[in-house]
Design a protein around this motif. Structure first.
Motif, PDB file in Angstrom:
ATOM      1  N   HIS A 181      21.273  72.540  30.695  1.00 12.09           N
ATOM      2  CA  HIS A 181      22.660  72.348  30.277  1.00 12.09           C
ATOM      3  C   HIS A 181      23.465  71.638  31.345  1.00 12.09           C
ATOM      4  CE1 HIS A 181      21.295  75.651  27.625  1.00 12.09           C
ATOM      5  NE2 HIS A 181      22.008  74.970  26.756  1.00 12.09           N
ATOM      6  N   ILE A 182      24.565  71.086  30.891  1.00 19.11           N
ATOM      7  CA  ILE A 182      25.475  70.409  31.803  1.00 19.11           C
ATOM      8  C   ILE A 182      26.863  71.021  31.656  1.00 19.11           C
ATOM      9  CG2 ILE A 182      26.573  68.191  32.328  1.00 19.11           C
ATOM     10  CD1 ILE A 182      23.692  67.156  31.203  1.00 19.11           C
ATOM     11  N   PHE A 183      27.358  71.501  32.771  1.00 22.10           N
ATOM     12  CA  PHE A 183      28.665  72.151  32.811  1.00 22.10           C
ATOM     13  C   PHE A 183      29.611  71.260  33.621  1.00 22.10           C
ATOM     14  CE2 PHE A 183      25.325  75.298  32.672  1.00 22.10           C
ATOM     15  CZ  PHE A 183      25.776  76.304  31.833  1.00 22.10           C
ATOM     16  N   ALA A 184      30.892  71.344  33.294  1.00 21.22           N
ATOM     17  CA  ALA A 184      31.856  70.573  34.084  1.00 21.22           C
ATOM     18  C   ALA A 184      33.153  71.341  34.205  1.00 21.22           C
ATOM     19  CB  ALA A 184      32.114  69.214  33.436  1.00 21.22           C
ATOM     20  N   THR A 185      33.883  71.051  35.260  1.00 21.22           N
ATOM     21  CA  THR A 185      35.230  71.599  35.365  1.00 21.22           C
ATOM     22  C   THR A 185      36.119  70.802  34.400  1.00 21.22           C
ATOM     23  OG1 THR A 185      35.569  70.119  37.235  1.00 21.22           O
ATOM     24  CG2 THR A 185      35.014  72.400  37.741  1.00 21.22           C
ATOM     25  N   PRO A 186      37.228  71.365  33.948  1.00 18.57           N
ATOM     26  CA  PRO A 186      38.063  70.681  32.960  1.00 18.57           C
ATOM     27  C   PRO A 186      38.502  69.282  33.409  1.00 18.57           C
ATOM     28  CG  PRO A 186      38.745  72.967  33.159  1.00 18.57           C
ATOM     29  CD  PRO A 186      37.710  72.739  34.217  1.00 18.57           C
ATOM     30  N   ASP A 187      38.687  69.089  34.706  1.00 16.22           N
ATOM     31  CA  ASP A 187      39.093  67.767  35.189  1.00 16.22           C
ATOM     32  C   ASP A 187      37.908  66.881  35.552  1.00 16.22           C
ATOM     33  OD1 ASP A 187      38.083  68.945  37.457  1.00 16.22           O
ATOM     34  OD2 ASP A 187      39.885  68.655  38.678  1.00 16.22           O
ATOM     35  N   ASN A 188      36.699  67.333  35.259  1.00 12.24           N
ATOM     36  CA  ASN A 188      35.470  66.573  35.548  1.00 12.24           C
ATOM     37  C   ASN A 188      35.196  66.381  37.040  1.00 12.24           C
ATOM     38  OD1 ASN A 188      35.060  66.261  32.829  1.00 12.24           O
ATOM     39  ND2 ASN A 188      35.620  64.094  32.759  1.00 12.24           N
ATOM     40  N   SER A 189      35.905  67.079  37.893  1.00  9.91           N
ATOM     41  CA  SER A 189      35.675  66.828  39.312  1.00  9.91           C
ATOM     42  C   SER A 189      34.294  67.293  39.753  1.00  9.91           C
ATOM     43  CB  SER A 189      36.763  67.499  40.157  1.00  9.91           C
ATOM     44  OG  SER A 189      36.678  68.904  40.000  1.00  9.91           O
ATOM     45  N   THR A 190      33.813  68.389  39.173  1.00 11.04           N
ATOM     46  CA  THR A 190      32.496  68.904  39.528  1.00 11.04           C
ATOM     47  C   THR A 190      31.665  69.140  38.275  1.00 11.04           C
ATOM     48  OG1 THR A 190      33.438  69.957  41.474  1.00 11.04           O
ATOM     49  CG2 THR A 190      31.271  70.724  40.795  1.00 11.04           C
ATOM     50  N   VAL A 191      30.422  68.717  38.351  1.00 11.43           N
ATOM     51  CA  VAL A 191      29.503  68.836  37.220  1.00 11.43           C
ATOM     52  C   VAL A 191      28.255  69.565  37.705  1.00 11.43           C
ATOM     53  CG1 VAL A 191      27.990  67.506  35.678  1.00 11.43           C
ATOM     54  CG2 VAL A 191      30.360  66.769  36.042  1.00 11.43           C
ATOM     55  N   VAL A 192      27.813  70.552  36.947  1.00  9.80           N
ATOM     56  CA  VAL A 192      26.604  71.284  37.299  1.00  9.80           C
ATOM     57  C   VAL A 192      25.519  70.990  36.267  1.00  9.80           C
ATOM     58  CG1 VAL A 192      25.553  73.559  37.620  1.00  9.80           C
ATOM     59  CG2 VAL A 192      27.873  73.142  38.445  1.00  9.80           C
ATOM     60  N   ILE A 193      24.362  70.547  36.754  1.00 10.99           N
ATOM     61  CA  ILE A 193      23.195  70.344  35.887  1.00 10.99           C
ATOM     62  C   ILE A 193      22.293  71.545  36.063  1.00 10.99           C
ATOM     63  CG2 ILE A 193      21.221  68.873  35.365  1.00 10.99           C
ATOM     64  CD1 ILE A 193      22.621  66.603  36.888  1.00 10.99           C
ATOM     65  N   SER A 194      22.027  72.275  34.980  1.00 14.98           N
ATOM     66  CA  SER A 194      21.080  73.380  35.098  1.00 14.98           C
ATOM     67  C   SER A 194      19.758  72.973  34.470  1.00 14.98           C
ATOM     68  CB  SER A 194      21.629  74.657  34.454  1.00 14.98           C
ATOM     69  OG  SER A 194      21.500  74.608  33.057  1.00 14.98           O
ATOM     70  N   VAL A 195      18.685  73.465  35.061  1.00 13.18           N
ATOM     71  CA  VAL A 195      17.352  73.062  34.630  1.00 13.18           C
ATOM     72  C   VAL A 195      16.531  74.308  34.358  1.00 13.18           C
ATOM     73  CG1 VAL A 195      15.322  71.701  35.179  1.00 13.18           C
ATOM     74  CG2 VAL A 195      17.510  71.088  36.197  1.00 13.18           C
ATOM     75  N   LYS A 196      15.939  74.368  33.195  1.00  9.60           N
ATOM     76  CA  LYS A 196      15.163  75.543  32.834  1.00  9.60           C
ATOM     77  C   LYS A 196      13.865  75.638  33.614  1.00  9.60           C
ATOM     78  CE  LYS A 196      12.120  75.541  29.758  1.00  9.60           C
ATOM     79  NZ  LYS A 196      11.070  75.097  30.669  1.00  9.60           N
ATOM     80  N   GLY A 197      13.381  76.845  33.748  1.00  9.23           N
ATOM     81  CA  GLY A 197      12.104  77.053  34.405  1.00  9.23           C
ATOM     82  C   GLY A 197      10.977  77.059  33.391  1.00  9.23           C
ATOM     83  N   LEU A 238      36.484  77.361  41.049  1.00  7.68           N
ATOM     84  CA  LEU A 238      36.216  76.371  40.019  1.00  7.68           C
ATOM     85  C   LEU A 238      35.764  77.078  38.751  1.00  7.68           C
ATOM     86  CD1 LEU A 238      34.103  73.698  41.977  1.00  7.68           C
ATOM     87  CD2 LEU A 238      36.564  73.679  41.529  1.00  7.68           C
ATOM     88  N   ALA A 239      36.355  76.706  37.627  1.00  6.23           N
ATOM     89  CA  ALA A 239      35.943  77.281  36.346  1.00  6.23           C
ATOM     90  C   ALA A 239      35.240  76.197  35.544  1.00  6.23           C
ATOM     91  CB  ALA A 239      37.167  77.789  35.598  1.00  6.23           C
ATOM     92  N   PHE A 240      34.055  76.537  35.078  1.00  8.24           N
ATOM     93  CA  PHE A 240      33.245  75.537  34.376  1.00  8.24           C
ATOM     94  C   PHE A 240      33.222  75.778  32.881  1.00  8.24           C
ATOM     95  CE2 PHE A 240      31.741  75.277  38.663  1.00  8.24           C
ATOM     96  CZ  PHE A 240      31.445  73.930  38.826  1.00  8.24           C
ATOM     97  N   GLU A 241      33.046  74.695  32.148  1.00  9.85           N
ATOM     98  CA  GLU A 241      32.800  74.800  30.711  1.00  9.85           C
ATOM     99  C   GLU A 241      31.521  74.032  30.391  1.00  9.85           C
ATOM    100  OE1 GLU A 241      36.614  73.249  29.740  1.00  9.85           O
ATOM    101  OE2 GLU A 241      35.881  71.207  29.492  1.00  9.85           O
ATOM    102  N   LEU A 242      30.854  74.474  29.369  1.00  9.96           N
ATOM    103  CA  LEU A 242      29.616  73.812  28.975  1.00  9.96           C
ATOM    104  C   LEU A 242      29.951  72.545  28.205  1.00  9.96           C
ATOM    105  CD1 LEU A 242      26.548  73.945  28.855  1.00  9.96           C
ATOM    106  CD2 LEU A 242      26.774  75.308  26.795  1.00  9.96           C
TER     107      LEU A 242
END
Ligand SMILES: *[C@@H]1O[C@H](CO)[C@@H](O)[C@H](O)[C@H]1NC(C)=O
Ligand SMILES: *[C@@H]1O[C@H](CO)[C@@H](O)[C@H](O)[C@H]1NC(C)=O
Ligand SMILES: *[C@@H]1O[C@H](CO)[C@@H](O)[C@H](O)[C@H]1NC(C)=O
Ligand SMILES: *[C@@H]1O[C@H](CO)[C@@H](O)[C@H](O)[C@H]1NC(C)=O
Ligand SMILES: *[C@@H]1O[C@H](CO)[C@@H](O)[C@H](O)[C@H]1NC(C)=O
Length: 417
Positions: free
Chosen positions: A155-171, A33-37
């Motif tokens: 930040h919120i990252f997603a695959t180009p087709d939006n199938s997977t979304v990653v929420i990152s949370v700062k420490g 999976l390739a993600f974009e911000l």
């Protein structure tokens, strides 16, 4: 009475949640999976989660690709049951078991990519420390995101087709390991000290605690503690809001959470709440926090992965005592027991690192720990990372006594932890 203590955020949760019970319809094949911000998230002055879009070209595959794998998750069968269990403090509710696509946490490069996502949560994209994601940046500000907002960003990252979304949370932005501090430090500290200390940061006699629950002689009033958490622990409810907001934006996506330090603990707690994959780096022990927040415990928390190393005292709850670097910086991070499965790098024994809070930084994880395969030769494990284990017999705050010291007629919390 308890509902009066509930942050509005949690009331929002009750009103708005829709649990997805859909299993994967297609047979699953591990894939790249390739993600974009897509967005940055932050917290406004009114404690609302806000977003701003980041306009970018697709991130290059090489920079931001990882492998997925099938993960079993447990989700509460109903929101109503989950919420009423939280406030009745009963942990027996029906759970739905399902399988989702999650990150392949046996894969070192995948972990490293996730760590980079968590690392980027510390910086503005224009900062020099922002990892080069191979894309051009252009920010717009459609959601009123306030750059000097306090606490809680990512930040919120997603695959180009939006199938997977990653929420990152700062420490936590503590100056002593990120080299700067910043506007988020004060609020982070309050929340760290409520969730990850034994008794509201009663580190020593000279400390003013972040709540008034200390009863002398290592006794701590449990009811008082939980009331303080309900009133002051912004982060968990913000995490719940954030998750809800992202599911609103991406209703059909598979969502993952990643984070470093406090952000990792938060990702893990939200991951347990919603039954979504979560990966946390160098996070303080979150088991006690989950208990104090009364999160009903699912039959399995295997979808939550903690990664830490032994030279970092923070995830082990050993950066303690009045003379510790943590205490000097105003942190009481005393918990070392983690939810889910743990990947523990023994950097002290195997690499000869000294225990030092400066090894806590996410850049150490990205650039050193996860940059090379781990040598498992003597343990017979055929993996490029250390094996997994569960911190089952782990006990936090064993020298403390928690109970109902203020009001003997209220026995409800006396059994925690
Ligand atoms: C960002 O986008 C706006 C309009 O979409 C454009 O006017 C501006 O030049 C862009 N900035 C950069 C740095 O590319
Ligand atoms: C992905 O989701 C965004 C909303 O954030 C939407 O604007 C976009 O059109 C979606 N893309 C696809 C391919 O569905
Ligand atoms: C995000 O969550 C807040 C609660 O903090 C809610 O008021 C708002 O409507 C949500 N926004 C979206 C787009 O879901
Ligand atoms: C270890 O992994 C390698 C590469 O995946 C494989 O070729 C080898 O057979 C494995 N060895 C054992 C003992 O499982
Ligand atoms: C003690 O518990 C009773 C019954 O739950 C409650 O009405 C009262 O307010 C409590 N008192 C204090 C000081 O917490």
């Amino acid at each position: 009475m308890l509902s009066g203590l509930l942050p509005s955020a949690l009331q929002y949760l009750i009103a708005s949640l829709v649990w997805s019970k859909e299993p994967l319809s297609e047979p699953f094949h591990p894939q790249s999976l390739a993600f974009e911000l897509r967005h940055e998230h932050g917290l406004s002055y009114h404690d609302r989660v806000v977003f701003r879009d980041t306009v970018s070209s697709a991130l290059t595959q090489q920079d931001f690709t990882l492998t997925s794998s099938r993960v079993k998750v447990h989700r509460p069968a109903s929101v109503a049951d989950f919420m009423s269990a939280r406030f009745r403090q009963s942990s027996t509710i029906p759970w739905d078991e399902t399988e989702v696509e999650g990150p392949d946490v046996t894969n070192r490069q995948t972990l490293q990519t996730l760590a980079k996502m968590a690392a980027n949560a510390y910086q503005e994209p224009t900062d020099k420390e922002w990892y080069d994601l191979g894309a051009e940046w252009n920010n717009s500000y459609p959601f009123g995101w306030e750059p000097d907002a306090d606490g809680f960003r990512g930040h919120i990252f997603a695959t180009p087709d939006n199938s997977t979304v990653v929420i990152s949370v700062k420490g936590t932005s503590a100056g002593w390991y990120t080299g700067g501090g910043g506007p988020t430090t004060r609020k982070d500290k309050l929340n760290d000290n409520l969730l990850f200390s034994c008794c509201c940061a009663r580190v020593g006699p000279t400390w003013s605690t972040v709540c008034g629950c200390y009863e002398g002689n290592y006794k701590c009033d449990q009811g008082c503690l939980e009331k303080s958490l309900a009133e002051d622990s912004l982060f968990y409810s913000v995490g719940v809001n954030l998750y809800n907001n992202v599911t609103y934006m991406y209703p059909n996506s598979n969502i993952w959470l990643v984070g470093h330090s406090l952000g990792g603990s938060l990702g893990s707690l939200v991951g347990v709440t919603f039954g979504v994959p979560a990966v946390a780096f160098e996070a303080p022990g979150d088991k006690l926090a989950a208990k104090r927040l009364h999160l009903p415990s699912p039959p399995s928390t295997q979808h939550v992965t903690h990664v830490y190393h032994t030279a970092d005292p923070i995830p082990q709850g050993t950066c303690t005592g009045v003379r510790s670097v943590c205490a000097i910086a105003g942190f009481a991070l005393e918990t070392g027991c983690h939810i889910g499965k743990v990947i523990r790098y023994d950097t002290v024994s195997k690499l000869g690192w000294s225990v030092d809070a400066r090894t806590h930084g996410i850049h150490v994880i990205v650039d050193r720990l996860l940059a090379e395969d781990w040598d498992n030769e003597d343990s017979g494990i055929n993996m490029t990372i250390p094996g997994f284990y569960e911190e089952e017999d782990c006990v936090d705050c064993h020298n403390w006594e928690f109970g109902d010291f203020r009001n003997a007629s209220v026995a409800m919390c006396a059994s925690i932890p």
